[in-house]
Design a protein around this motif. Structure first.
Motif, short mmCIF file in Angstrom:
data_model
loop_
_atom_site.label_atom_id
_atom_site.label_comp_id
_atom_site.label_asym_id
_atom_site.label_seq_id
_atom_site.Cartn_x
_atom_site.Cartn_y
_atom_site.Cartn_z
N PRO A 8 -5.74 -105.09 68.34
CA PRO A 8 -4.73 -105.40 67.29
C PRO A 8 -4.57 -104.68 66.25
O PRO A 8 -3.65 -104.55 65.49
CB PRO A 8 -5.30 -106.91 66.78
N GLU A 9 -5.69 -104.02 65.49
CA GLU A 9 -5.57 -102.99 64.48
C GLU A 9 -4.98 -101.85 64.86
O GLU A 9 -3.96 -101.45 64.02
CB GLU A 9 -7.01 -102.65 64.01
N SER A 10 -5.02 -101.32 66.03
CA SER A 10 -4.33 -100.27 66.42
C SER A 10 -2.70 -100.46 66.54
O SER A 10 -1.97 -99.77 66.21
CB SER A 10 -4.54 -99.56 67.79
N PHE A 11 -2.41 -101.66 67.11
CA PHE A 11 -0.97 -102.25 67.20
C PHE A 11 -0.42 -102.39 65.51
O PHE A 11 0.72 -101.75 65.45
CB PHE A 11 -1.04 -103.30 67.78
N GLN A 12 -1.02 -102.73 64.97
CA GLN A 12 -0.59 -103.09 63.46
C GLN A 12 -0.43 -101.72 62.65
O GLN A 12 0.49 -101.65 61.92
CB GLN A 12 -1.73 -103.95 62.76
N THR A 13 -1.42 -100.66 62.96
CA THR A 13 -1.37 -99.38 62.36
C THR A 13 -0.04 -98.92 62.95
O THR A 13 0.74 -97.95 62.13
CB THR A 13 -2.43 -98.65 62.78
N PHE A 14 0.26 -98.76 64.37
CA PHE A 14 1.42 -98.24 64.88
C PHE A 14 2.70 -99.04 64.22
O PHE A 14 4.01 -98.29 64.06
CB PHE A 14 1.43 -98.53 66.50
N CYS A 15 2.64 -100.26 64.21
CA CYS A 15 4.12 -101.03 63.69
C CYS A 15 4.30 -100.75 62.20
O CYS A 15 5.53 -100.56 61.79
CB CYS A 15 3.79 -102.40 63.77
N GLU A 16 3.31 -100.34 61.52
CA GLU A 16 3.65 -99.79 60.00
C GLU A 16 4.53 -98.43 59.89
O GLU A 16 4.85 -98.33 59.01
CB GLU A 16 2.15 -99.69 59.32
N LYS A 17 4.40 -97.77 60.82
CA LYS A 17 5.02 -96.53 61.00
C LYS A 17 6.39 -96.65 61.70
O LYS A 17 7.24 -95.92 61.46
CB LYS A 17 4.41 -95.58 61.95
N VAL A 18 6.97 -97.86 62.24
CA VAL A 18 8.01 -98.03 62.82
C VAL A 18 9.09 -98.70 61.92
O VAL A 18 8.80 -99.37 60.95
CB VAL A 18 8.02 -99.08 63.91
N GLN A 19 10.21 -98.12 61.80
CA GLN A 19 11.42 -98.08 60.91
C GLN A 19 11.89 -99.65 61.05
O GLN A 19 12.27 -100.30 60.00
CB GLN A 19 12.39 -97.14 60.84
N THR A 20 12.34 -100.02 62.28
CA THR A 20 12.84 -101.32 62.61
C THR A 20 12.13 -102.12 63.64
O THR A 20 11.89 -101.39 64.94
CB THR A 20 14.33 -100.86 63.06
N LYS A 21 11.63 -103.20 63.34
CA LYS A 21 11.04 -103.83 64.37
C LYS A 21 11.31 -105.52 64.21
O LYS A 21 11.61 -105.83 63.10
CB LYS A 21 9.63 -103.62 64.67
N SER A 22 11.12 -106.43 65.18
CA SER A 22 11.38 -107.88 65.19
C SER A 22 9.80 -108.54 64.52
O SER A 22 8.77 -107.83 64.97
CB SER A 22 11.88 -108.42 66.18
#
Length: 224
Positions: A8-22
């Motif tokens: 979950p931590e790695s996924f959250q770190t990745f999502c913080e880099k994504v410009q657009t997500k749901s």
């Protein structure tokens, strides 16, 4: 490039880099899915040492196997890796007993103005990326198929203030907003033990609009 299971931590770190997500692709929604009896897995595709595509995959038992789904995702830093992600996702699903695999991307296929006129071209490559791998496309649907809308209405709030917001409405919207304001309606935040009031409204709306409503305990889990 095979898929890897992320923490979950790695996924959250990745999502913080994504410009657009749901918001559907978030730790909070993953927790809600888990509460609703789903098995949740965070999957990522790595290239050059970095995660390029990742998504929340949830599984539910169905007759003969598992239903697997990515809702409003995956999220990506570079869309050129989506094809590889989807192909590896198929392999993962087959290996792990999926009878049905559904992907509901969050990408915008086409943009329209408030009159329903197209203001952009169709991004056919978004569908072709999946159909070339053997996925079936359900078509561009209207209404609430499966209780979820495929169309999003987005209003640009740039430069607007509380004083100018109503003036930005359409000719039809302005008198409706003024009429509603004259009723003295107030909005307040409900407490958890008041969610049955919210449920009464959603139930009536779903019956009128002919879509399937969620249960009260779903809204309670969502609130939590």
């Amino acid at each position: 490039m095979a898929l890897e299971i992320l923490t979950p931590e790695s996924f959250q770190t990745f999502c913080e880099k994504v410009q657009t997500k749901s918001f559907m692709q978030s730790l909070e929604m993953a927790e809600l899915l888990s509460r609703r009896g789903c098995k949740v897995t965070y999957l990522g595709l790595r290239h050059g040492g970095n995660i390029q595509v990742a998504g929340v995959l949830y599984s539910l038992p169905m007759t003969g196997g598992l239903h697997m789904e990515i809702n409003s995702g995956p999220a990506s830093l570079d869309q050129k890796y989506l094809g590889q992600f989807y192909q590896e996702l198929q392999n993962y699903a087959k290996t792990n007993g999926a009878l049905e695999l559904i992907v509901k991307p969050y990408d915008t296929y086409q943009t329209f103005d408030t009159k329903g006129e197209p203001v952009s071209g169709e991004h056919t490559e978004l569908i072709q990326t999946l159909t070339k791998l053997g996925f079936s496309h359900d078509g561009l649907l209207t209404g609430y198929p499966g209780g979820e809308p495929d169309w999003h209405y987005v209003k640009d709030l740039s430069g607007l203030t509380p004083d100018t917001l109503r003036k930005s409405f359409s000719k039809k919207g302005r008198p409706l907003a003024n009429k509603t304001a004259s009723f003295g309606i107030k909005i307040r935040k409900l407490k958890r033990d008041e969610l049955h009031l919210f449920k009464e409204i959603t139930a009536a709306t779903s019956e009128r609009r002919e879509y399937t409503d969620k249960s009260l305990d779903y809204y309670q889990d969502f609130y939590d």
